[in-house]
Design a protein around this motif. Structure first.
Motif, PDB file in Angstrom:
ATOM      1  N   PRO A   3       0.805  -1.221   0.000  1.00  0.00           N
ATOM      2  CA  PRO A   3       0.000   0.000   0.000  1.00  0.00           C
ATOM      3  C   PRO A   3       0.836   1.267   0.000  1.00  0.00           C
ATOM      4  CG  PRO A   3      -0.651  -1.492   1.778  1.00  0.00           C
ATOM      5  CD  PRO A   3       0.509  -2.130   1.095  1.00  0.00           C
ATOM      6  N   ALA A   4       2.025   1.202   0.610  1.00  0.00           N
ATOM      7  CA  ALA A   4       2.853   2.409   0.648  1.00  0.00           C
ATOM      8  C   ALA A   4       3.299   2.790  -0.750  1.00  0.00           C
ATOM      9  CB  ALA A   4       4.068   2.183   1.545  1.00  0.00           C
ATOM     10  N   GLN A   6       1.749   1.836  -3.445  1.00  0.00           N
ATOM     11  CA  GLN A   6       0.513   2.237  -4.114  1.00  0.00           C
ATOM     12  C   GLN A   6       0.207   3.705  -3.803  1.00  0.00           C
ATOM     13  OE1 GLN A   6      -2.809  -0.130  -2.885  1.00  0.00           O
ATOM     14  NE2 GLN A   6      -4.174   0.829  -4.353  1.00  0.00           N
ATOM     15  N   GLY A   7       0.420   4.076  -2.537  1.00  0.00           N
ATOM     16  CA  GLY A   7       0.186   5.460  -2.134  1.00  0.00           C
ATOM     17  C   GLY A   7       1.101   6.408  -2.868  1.00  0.00           C
ATOM     18  N   THR A  10       0.035   6.777  -6.325  1.00  0.00           N
ATOM     19  CA  THR A  10      -1.164   7.609  -6.395  1.00  0.00           C
ATOM     20  C   THR A  10      -0.821   9.086  -6.284  1.00  0.00           C
ATOM     21  OG1 THR A  10      -2.318   5.837  -5.298  1.00  0.00           O
ATOM     22  CG2 THR A  10      -3.473   7.926  -5.483  1.00  0.00           C
ATOM     23  N   ILE A  11       0.120   9.393  -5.389  1.00  0.00           N
ATOM     24  CA  ILE A  11       0.516  10.803  -5.255  1.00  0.00           C
ATOM     25  C   ILE A  11       1.083  11.297  -6.576  1.00  0.00           C
ATOM     26  CG2 ILE A  11       2.063  12.417  -4.110  1.00  0.00           C
ATOM     27  CD1 ILE A  11       1.938  10.712  -1.652  1.00  0.00           C
ATOM     28  N   GLY A  14      -1.687  11.279  -9.161  1.00  0.00           N
ATOM     29  CA  GLY A  14      -2.697  12.298  -8.859  1.00  0.00           C
ATOM     30  C   GLY A  14      -2.160  13.686  -9.127  1.00  0.00           C
ATOM     31  N   VAL A  15      -1.007  13.995  -8.521  1.00  0.00           N
ATOM     32  CA  VAL A  15      -0.446  15.332  -8.677  1.00  0.00           C
ATOM     33  C   VAL A  15       0.016  15.537 -10.113  1.00  0.00           C
ATOM     34  CG1 VAL A  15       1.398  16.865  -7.939  1.00  0.00           C
ATOM     35  CG2 VAL A  15       0.222  15.443  -6.270  1.00  0.00           C
TER      36      VAL A  15
END
Lengths: 333, 386
Positions: A3-4, A6-7, A10-11, A14-15
């Protein structure tokens, strides 16, 4: 996938995605759709400038619409349907069922109690703290410490206060400070504070007051500093005592801010969920609307009544919503 | 100003005292939890945390070592010596003030005195617990001599709870996983809304277009919409489009719920930036995109920081959104707030675990709070005093 990671992805996505969207869409507008050259250069620039705001706004408007505006409408629709009947329209049946439940009225009564007590006491303590810390040397330190609970989660605060309310049998040493004080002052029997109907509501409210006072203090302290010195000097010259100065000169001048603080805390109170969920879960007559709704939605899986109670919360918020919008529009003129 | 005309001293003292009282009252609950998290389960359940800050005096019964194993011959007598506290694991650092050898007279002797046990046997007990029990063969036998003592134990704290909760605990107690899960939720959920909101705020602050006032009013309205309304429709939507329950869902939800405040705060700040700078840039041929990234964004740092703190605190401390959009039946993705609520249910009496777990979750927001308080206050003032 971790998940880290994945996070992290995502950042970046996303950004990066947002920035790429804004950059590319602006480029597209200026270079392809309405290029600022050729015969219609002037007209094209104007057209591009008409469209550009919406490029900037689109992601936010989309998210706002999908995550806040659409749910209001959808919840309203769900509150008029029955999940067990395959989502058939049942009119106001959910509301009728809800109004016939004693647990709902208990939640309403408690919410009204919360609505009166918490904003009033938080604002009062906040005003007191703001006035006290205003002119002493270690005022800023004192403010920090009173403001600190603001950073603590409702769940964390629930644990903190459960320790305070803890009760042990009479023959053991009390580890909850409230019972220790109660017995020290001549109480005969340790009390299970959270299981005493009606009064336990107040023991839950103390948690929120503890958290919200710092907020009220910070805002009111700024307002107190904004009061023109001349008005206070004039009052002193006229022989007013400190209490008269506070209640007759200062408080009336910051009335607008007091109202803002009061309504902001009211909004928090209307949505209060975590504290009740973690401390009593609505037992012993401490139910509140948000927890009642959670019970209906996720324990009883009754989406109809759950949505109906959500709509009740929305209706209670609406006056503040209207008032806020009215004020915002007045300011913009 | 309040203290003109001779009222100074009395009132000033009252103000200082009242402030101190208020601060202590507000600090007390948190300190209680912090202190409790450094105490052992036994200590927590045997006395209130406030007692642990001072040396405690209590009466204990201790026993000398078993003479059958430990006695040594000294001429015609036998001697058992050692330290009374070694035999009693509940006491580690303490001082004996008075002691006795019978339950009726527990304060017969002071430390360092020698008690006559009759039949030629004696016992000497020192303040630090050292004893020497001496006597003829028949007396120094059977079980160890009992000593009733009044001891003063120094405050004692341990890090064992943190070790259990963070490192070695079993899966239900462990906060380590929940800590990282919370972090995973929080960081994207803080950064993404800032980017999205910043562009929108710029458009609402500095671009002219029809319907702008209406949109601003709508944002102010959405600011107060309770997120309770969004739970079911959005959960249905997430399940419907295949996101399901998981990180992506909770990031999107936090982004959506955080946007109104973000747009509102940033717009209010951006509107206050000097018009000249922006117009000069426009005259020099800068596009809106350039003005935004090169001028507005750097200048808006204080407002961005304010919102980032709000959103961080809010997502870190959130329970409801995580419960609805993130945590599935496996519980693999549990966050700290949820973990604590579950501990409250399963280990409601184990205050050492609860207090430590709660403090682990509180610690990060507290650090952020004290480090960035200035921006937090500024954001609060911009958000509500207008």
């Amino acid at each position: 996938m971790n998940p880290a990671i994945q996070g992290l992805i995502t950042i970046v996505l996303g950004v990066g995605g947002c920035i790429a969207y804004f950059y590319l869409s602006n480029q597209f507008l200026d270079k392809v759709l309405f290029p600022a050259r050729g015969a219609n250069a002037g007209r094209n620039i104007n057209r591009a400038n008409m469209i550009r705001p919406w490029l900037f706004l689109f992601p936010a408007l989309f998210a706002l619409g999908l995550y806040l505006a659409y749910p209001v409408v959808e919840t309203l629709r769900l509150s008029l349907t029955d999940r067990d009947q395959g989502g058939a329209f049942v009119g106001l049946a959910n509301y009728q069922q809800m109004f016939s439940e004693t647990k709902f009225w208990e939640a309403m009564r408690n919410n009204m109690l919360w609505l009166i007590v918490v904003p009033a006491l938080s604002t009062a303590f906040g005003l007191l703290a703001a006035q006290l810390t205003d002119r002493i040397r270690w005022g800023n330190l004192a403010k920090s410490l009173i403001f600190m609970p603001m950073a603590i989660s409702f769940v964390g605060a629930a644990v903190i206060f459960k320790l305070i309310y803890d009760a042990r049998p009479i023959d053991q040493e009390q580890i909850g400070i409230l019972n220790a004080i109660y017995l020290g002052l001549g109480g005969t029997e340790p009390q299970q504070w959270l299981t005493i109907p009606f009064w336990n509501n107040f023991f839950l409210m103390i948690v929120l007051i503890w958290i919200q006072t710092g907020f009220a203090m910070v805002i009111l302290s700024a307002a107190l500093r904004g009061i023109p010195e001349e008005t206070i000097e004039a009052a002193i010259v006229d022989g007013a005592n400190p209490f008269q100065i506070f209640f007759k000169i200062k408080v009336p001048q910051i009335m607008g801010t007091i109202v803002v603080v009061w309504t902001t805390i009211t909004l928090v109170v209307l949505k209060i969920f975590d504290i009740v969920f973690a401390m009593t879960n609505g037992q012993w007559e401490t139910q509140v609307l948000a927890n009642y709704m959670y019970d209906k939605l996720f324990r009883a899986s009754d989406w109809g009544v759950g949505s109906a109670s959500a709509i009740v919360i929305m209706l209670l918020v609406t006056p503040i919503l209207v008032w806020n919008v009215y004020n915002a529009r007045k300011e913009m003129r | 100003m309040d203290n003109i005309a001779g009222k100074k001293s009395g009132l000033t003292w009252a103000v200082h005292l009242a402030t101190l009282l208020l601060v202590l009252l507000w600090l007390f609950p948190t300190v209680g939890l912090l202190v409790s998290s450094f105490r052992t389960a036994d200590q927590i359940s045997s006395s209130g945390w406030w007692a642990s800050l001072f040396p405690t005096e209590r009466n204990v019964v201790m026993r000398a070592a078993d003479p059958d194993d430990f006695r040594v011959a000294d001429d015609d007598l036998f001697v058992v010596s050692g330290n009374l506290f070694d035999e009693d694991p509940t006491v580690s650092v303490a001082t004996i003030s008075v002691w006795g050898t019978s339950s009726r007279e527990i304060s017969q002797y002071t430390a360092g005195e020698t008690a006559d046990l009759g039949d030629g046997a004696t016992i000497t007990v020192q303040a630090n617990g050292d004893y020497e029990w001496r006597g003829p063969d028949g007396e120094i036998s059977g079980r160890g001599q009992r000593v009733f003592a009044t001891i003063e134990a120094a405050p004692e704290f341990t890090l064992a709870n943190y070790e259990q909760v963070l490192l070695s605990g079993n899966s239900t107690d462990s906060m380590a996983k929940a800590f990282f899960n919370t972090l995973t939720v929080t960081i994207p959920a803080t950064i993404i809304p800032i980017v999205v909101a910043a562009f929108a705020a710029y458009a609402l602050a500095w671009m002219e277009f029809p319907g702008r006032a209406l949109l601003i009013a709508a944002v102010v309205g959405l600011l107060v919409v309770p997120l309770q309304l969004a739970l079911i429709p959005l959960l249905k939507l997430h399940l419907g489009i295949g996101i399901g329950k998981g990180y992506l869902g909770v990031w999107l939800a936090h982004t959506g719920f955080g946007l109104p405040l973000a747009i509102y705060l940033l717009r209010n700040y951006m509107v206050g930036l000097p018009r000249d700078i922006i117009e000069c840039a426009k005259v020099d041929g800068a596009t809106d995109f350039q003005i935004f990234t090169k001028i507005i964004l750097p200048l808006s740092f204080p407002a961005l920081a304010s919102f980032a703190i709000f959103q961080f605190l809010w997502t870190w401390n959130d329970l409801l959104v995580a419960k609805v959009f993130l945590i599935d039946a496996t519980g693999e993705t549990t966050v700290m707030t949820n973990q604590i609520v579950e501990l409250l249910g399963t280990r409601g009496g184990n205050w050492e675990i609860l207090a430590t777990a709660a403090f682990v979750s509180i610690a990060v927001p507290l650090v952020v709070f004290f480090a960035m308080q200035r921006y937090l206050v500024r954001g609060l003032l911009a958000g509500s005093v207008k």
